[in-house]
Write a protein that holds these residues in place. Structure first.
Motif: not given
Length: 429
Positions: A43-49, A239-244
């Protein structure tokens, strides 16, 4: 007046450098992701994409969860958030991708890992991969793998001619562990693929081995993302906003220089050719006298009774203690009394396992094995030989980040990447 010889020499050098390392112009990409499953970093990577959608020519977004409950509806949900933020993004960049177009290329792939053969039947996702790969284009199709290889293996099985039209950058590691059978099928049958197998370098992006006053994966949300649009609010859930963002190095790789040269310095890592994929076959349970490299294929064959169980059917389990839980891996009957399982360890450790089955002759068998910290490790007669375009993490000890092979080839660019992303988050404030 300038020396014309020096000017000509400078121009020649600049031309040669540019030819070797041009900035790609909207590369054709297809994302294969297990988003919505057990690991929220997708999900984090999709936001970046989505926030960098102006840089890519999107061919597909395929849900390919070899493990967990990933579904294409989770991709749709992320696109919905992006659509809400799009007016602000387009004030700064009018070339952001259309949400409706992104929805139109979102497809469902296989749910769950493949049997021992490495493939089963076609899916909407695998058929879309074939369709995209066969498009007339001067550019190859880059498949960026964030999850399992099942749909890629299925597409190659059903249309082997596409192997020359695609390039693959795959985040292996844990994904390789869950997708062992499809990986083995591809390595055995398509060794000449252009394949960048990233088993460890990507960890460098979320390592916290940084100075206290630099932007790192722990403080980035509070410093940068907090208060930035709908995507920013959603980011806090993971991850409570921590970047993975373990899959994002595949995007970084496509954003920086010529992707046809994996050995170059790149935001997404720097890689070296490997000539074999390590595979060790054991015809009995193993002991701590046996050693394999992390991310290598362990193929265990156990002798049992000949039965009427259909070939390639699950009939036993390898149980491995993992913290306070036990992970279970399926084993298969191949006929003629051969009970077989593939397992790929993702890290260096002393591994203990137990076999459980209704087949009395193999039920209760126990074993252990030592997993070393250098990939691909020593060669074996049963390795899969690879062609000239298979690349993986650099083995130079100086490029380890702690125990993580090749991680410094990504870690060194993190601050540049996060600073650049911060500008786009600021567009949403």
């Amino acid at each position: 007046m300038k020396n014309p010889v020096l000017v000509a020499l400078f121009c020649l050098i600049h031309t040669l450098i540019s030819a070797q390392n041009p900035v790609p112009s909207k590369p054709r990409i297809l994302i294969s992701t297990d988003i919505g499953g057990t690991d929220p970093d997708d999900n984090q990577s999709m936001a970046h994409l989505l926030m960098y959608s102006d840089l890519f020519q999107f061919e597909g977004l395929v849900s390919s969860p070899s493990y967990g409950e990933g579904i294409k509806e989770e991709i749709f949900r992320m696109i919905d958030l992006y659509e809400k933020d799009l007016p602000k993004l387009r004030k700064h960049n009018k070339n952001m991708a259309s949400p409706d177009y992104l929805r139109s290329v979102t497809k469902q792939g296989r749910k769950g890992n493949a049997p021992f053969s490495g493939y089963t039947t076609a899916t909407e996702g695998s058929e879309w991969i074939i369709k995209c790969a066969k498009k007339q284009s001067e550019q190859p199709l880059w498949i960026l793998g964030w999850g399992g290889l099942e749909d890629i293996a299925q597409a190659l099985h059903d249309a082997p001619e596409i192997q020359h039209k695609i390039r693959i950058y795959w985040i292996g590691g844990p994904n390789k562990k869950w997708s062992a059978n499809s990986y083995a099928y591809i390595a055995k049958n398509f060794p000449n693929l252009f394949f960048i197998e990233v088993n460890s370098s990507y960890y460098g992006f979320f390592s916290n081995n940084t100075e206290p006053d630099t932007i790192n994966s722990s403080n980035y949300y509070d410093r940068v993302i907090k208060g930035a649009g709908h995507l920013g609010m959603d980011f806090k859930k993971y991850y409570d906003g921590e970047i993975k963002m373990g899959d994002s190095p595949s995007l970084f790789y496509m954003m920086d220089g010529n992707p046809e040269i994996p050995s170059r310095e790149s935001w997404g890592g720097s890689f070296e050719k490997i000539s074999y994929s390590p595979r060790t076959i054991y015809n009995q349970t193993t002991t701590l006298q046996d050693t394999v490299a992390f991310c290598s294929i362990i193929e265990l064959h156990l002798k049992g009774p000949e039965t009427a169980i259909p070939s390639d059917s699950v009939c036993f389990w390898m149980e491995i203690p993992y913290g306070e839980t036990v992970q279970k891996w399926p084993g298969y009957y191949l006929g003629n009394g051969d009970y077989t399982i593939r397992y790929i360890p993702k890290k260096a450790e002393n591994l203990q396992y137990r076999i459980t089955s209704e087949i009395a002759e193999i039920n209760g068998l126990e074993g252990a094995i030592v997993v070393s910290n250098l990939w691909p490790g020593k060669t074996h007669p049963t390795d899969y030989p690879l062609g000239n375009n298979w690349y993986s993490d650099k083995a130079d000890p100086d490029l380890y980040d702690g125990k993580i092979q090749g991680a410094k080839t990504v870690l060194k660019w993190r601050e540049v990447l996060l600073d650049d992303w911060a500008k786009r988050w600021n567009w949403l404030k």
